[in-house]
Design an enzyme around this catalytic site. Structure first.
Site, PDB file in Angstrom:
ATOM      1  N   TYR A  59       0.835  -1.208   0.000  1.00 47.55           N
ATOM      2  CA  TYR A  59       0.000   0.000   0.000  1.00 47.55           C
ATOM      3  C   TYR A  59       0.867   1.255   0.000  1.00 47.55           C
ATOM      4  O   TYR A  59       2.055   1.228   0.298  1.00 47.55           O
ATOM      5  CB  TYR A  59      -0.893   0.027   1.243  1.00 47.55           C
ATOM      6  CG  TYR A  59      -0.106   0.188   2.522  1.00 47.55           C
ATOM      7  CD1 TYR A  59       0.125   1.456   3.060  1.00 47.55           C
ATOM      8  CD2 TYR A  59       0.429  -0.916   3.186  1.00 47.55           C
ATOM      9  CE1 TYR A  59       0.879   1.615   4.222  1.00 47.55           C
ATOM     10  CE2 TYR A  59       1.175  -0.762   4.338  1.00 47.55           C
ATOM     11  CZ  TYR A  59       1.396   0.501   4.848  1.00 47.55           C
ATOM     12  OH  TYR A  59       2.146   0.659   5.990  1.00 47.55           O
ATOM     13  N   ASP A  95       3.160   6.985   4.533  1.00 45.82           N
ATOM     14  CA  ASP A  95       3.715   5.639   4.687  1.00 45.82           C
ATOM     15  C   ASP A  95       3.606   4.899   3.356  1.00 45.82           C
ATOM     16  O   ASP A  95       2.737   5.188   2.533  1.00 45.82           O
ATOM     17  CB  ASP A  95       2.958   4.861   5.770  1.00 45.82           C
ATOM     18  CG  ASP A  95       3.697   3.603   6.210  1.00 45.82           C
ATOM     19  OD1 ASP A  95       4.883   3.457   5.846  1.00 45.82           O
ATOM     20  OD2 ASP A  95       3.094   2.773   6.911  1.00 45.82           O
ATOM     21  N   TYR A  98      -7.540   6.951  12.662  1.00 40.26           N
ATOM     22  CA  TYR A  98      -6.895   7.219  13.956  1.00 40.26           C
ATOM     23  C   TYR A  98      -7.666   8.220  14.806  1.00 40.26           C
ATOM     24  O   TYR A  98      -7.198   8.608  15.877  1.00 40.26           O
ATOM     25  CB  TYR A  98      -5.464   7.722  13.721  1.00 40.26           C
ATOM     26  CG  TYR A  98      -4.567   6.653  13.134  1.00 40.26           C
ATOM     27  CD1 TYR A  98      -3.993   5.674  13.943  1.00 40.26           C
ATOM     28  CD2 TYR A  98      -4.321   6.600  11.767  1.00 40.26           C
ATOM     29  CE1 TYR A  98      -3.186   4.688  13.407  1.00 40.26           C
ATOM     30  CE2 TYR A  98      -3.514   5.623  11.216  1.00 40.26           C
ATOM     31  CZ  TYR A  98      -2.949   4.658  12.038  1.00 40.26           C
ATOM     32  OH  TYR A  98      -2.152   3.669  11.500  1.00 40.26           O
ATOM     33  N   PHE A 151      -5.672   5.516   0.825  1.00 38.28           N
ATOM     34  CA  PHE A 151      -4.724   4.436   0.524  1.00 38.28           C
ATOM     35  C   PHE A 151      -4.864   4.039  -0.934  1.00 38.28           C
ATOM     36  O   PHE A 151      -5.975   3.934  -1.466  1.00 38.28           O
ATOM     37  CB  PHE A 151      -4.989   3.220   1.414  1.00 38.28           C
ATOM     38  CG  PHE A 151      -4.676   3.440   2.864  1.00 38.28           C
ATOM     39  CD1 PHE A 151      -3.386   3.312   3.343  1.00 38.28           C
ATOM     40  CD2 PHE A 151      -5.681   3.798   3.752  1.00 38.28           C
ATOM     41  CE1 PHE A 151      -3.090   3.523   4.685  1.00 38.28           C
ATOM     42  CE2 PHE A 151      -5.404   4.009   5.101  1.00 38.28           C
ATOM     43  CZ  PHE A 151      -4.100   3.878   5.561  1.00 38.28           C
TER      44      PHE A 151
END
Length: 427
Positions: free
Chosen positions: A57, A68, A113, A130
């Site tokens: 991802y 990330d 989150y 994502f």
């Protein structure tokens, strides 16, 4: 326009497009998780609860800033689906994907989150985006949960159970099961039985073992290796050959737990020990060694740590424990688990240091572990206890022969090694 500005603009465009065209896959249908498929997967099957999934991802904030990427680390991210190991959006989104699928996921804060964020990269109340890397799939692979980490029982959960309680050994369970062999269904029924005694109802040991990890109402698929199926004997009544791999779909409808050790008084433990000892012996004679281990193991769990007994109770307890350890050792020899056999013999010899069976079976296990000198010592002790034991005399000869063969093999290996060293040094 700078690179950062271009990235931000591209990210905003992707988020807008996903918000407009994405499918709402959130359970509450509150548009908390939106999905857009870029390329369909190569198979029809999706991962199930408990499956170990392998994912690539790239994660971005709504402004297009990357926070990330598994591709940057050059390794997929691995987690167990539906176990709360990742943010809610991932458990929801990945559960809808097929192997090889490429898709985009838009995750609102409540499914990511939340207000806490994840410092330092993800701020409070952040919407996350994502996407798949250009070089590969988002969902690479998935496989079922290996219940005992030996490959013998693989579980895939179709429907999650309720609560946190599981059946224990001796629990009475009601299940619905369907069994498949070679793609053909051979069994389909509702059945009520005691965990650990499924074989009495033509249910393989793997079902007993798996039930101890299931919750009420759970529906799962179990892939059983031969050891946890019907083993070398097979099951002719079902047309199942020796060492067959089986697939079962099992639903745990209800269960009533058996009494735990601390809920039983000494009298009850001794009474039950006599019952399970006979049950274990019956299984052993039928070659059902795993089932026998369960029964003999109950005696150990009930009596090994029992204190404050009267002289009569202590004598009875020691007698049951000695028999249980000796019988467990024999089961483990049959199952080729020689280290466990030695451990059980050690426990038996702790109760009776001159026990002939305990010494002989430990010698057998050590011989099969290629511990020839230790095995010979055990067989010599057997002869001290009973000089007429012909089997022990024969085993001593075997130990001496094996030791000689082992030493000769070592000499040949080291001789060749030193010759090669000398030749290399000469060159």
């Amino acid at each position: 326009m700078t690179t950062d500005e271009a990235t931000k603009a591209e990210g905003e465009v992707q988020v807008v497009a996903l918000a407009e065209r994405g499918e709402d896959i959130s359970p509450a249908r509150d548009r908390g998780v939106l999905k857009l498929i870029k390329r369909p997967g190569s198979e029809d099957e999706c991962p199930m609860i408990g499956d170990k999934v392998y994912v690539h991802y790239k994660g971005k904030l709504a402004n297009g800033k990357k926070f990330d990427s598994s591709r940057d680390r050059n390794e997929p991210f691995v987690f167990s689906l539906g176990k709360g190991q990742v943010i809610k959006a991932w458990d929801i989104g990945v559960a809808t994907m097929k192997k090889g699928e490429i898709c985009y996921l838009l995750c609102k804060p409540d499914y990511a989150y939340g207000s806490a964020g994840s410092a330092p990269k993800i701020p409070s109340n952040a919407t996350l985006f994502f996407e798949a890397s250009n070089t590969g799939e988002l969902l690479l692979d998935f496989k079922g949960e290996d219940l005992f980490e030996d490959g013998g029982i693989i579980r895939r959960i179709k429907r999650k159970g309720e609560g946190y309680s599981n059946p224990n050994e001796g629990a009475t369970v009601e299940i619905h099961l369907e069994g498949f062999y070679g793609g053909t269904r051979f069994d389909c029924r509702d059945v009520k039985f005691v965990v650990g005694e499924g074989e009495d109802h033509d249910i393989p040991i793997g079902i007993d073992k798996a039930l101890e990890k299931m919750q009420r109402g759970e529906q799962c698929i179990l892939y059983l290796g031969p050891r946890y199926g019907f083993g070398e004997a097979g099951k002719p009544t079902y047309g199942i050959q020796a060492n067959a791999e089986l697939v079962y779909e099992v639903t745990l409808k209800s269960f009533e737990k058996a009494k735990e050790s601390w809920e039983m008084d000494t009298k009850e433990k001794l009474e039950q020990a006599a019952v399970v000892k006979e049950k274990g012996t019956m299984y052993f004679k039928e070659g059902k060694y795993l089932q026998a281990v369960i029964q003999y193991g109950k005696i150990v769990s009930w009596l090994e740590m029992e204190y404050g007994l009267s002289e009569k109770e202590s004598k009875a307890s020691d007698s049951f424990l000695l028999a249980a350890f000796l019988n467990l050792a024999m089961c483990y020899l049959k199952l080729r688990e020689y280290t466990k056999a030695v451990e059980c013999c050690d426990k038996a010899l702790g109760l009776d240091q001159d026990n002939e069976k305990g010494l002989y079976r430990r010698g057998e296990a050590r011989l099969l572990m290629n511990e020839f000198e230790l095995a010979k010592c055990d067989f010599l002790k057997v002869l001290e206890v009973n000089p007429q034991n012909k089997a022990a005399k024969s085993q001593i000869s075997v130990c001496q022969k094996k030791t000689k063969e082992h030493n000769e093999r070592d000499r040949r290996i080291y001789a060749n090694m030193f010759t090669k060293f000398a030749e290399r040094d000469a060159k």
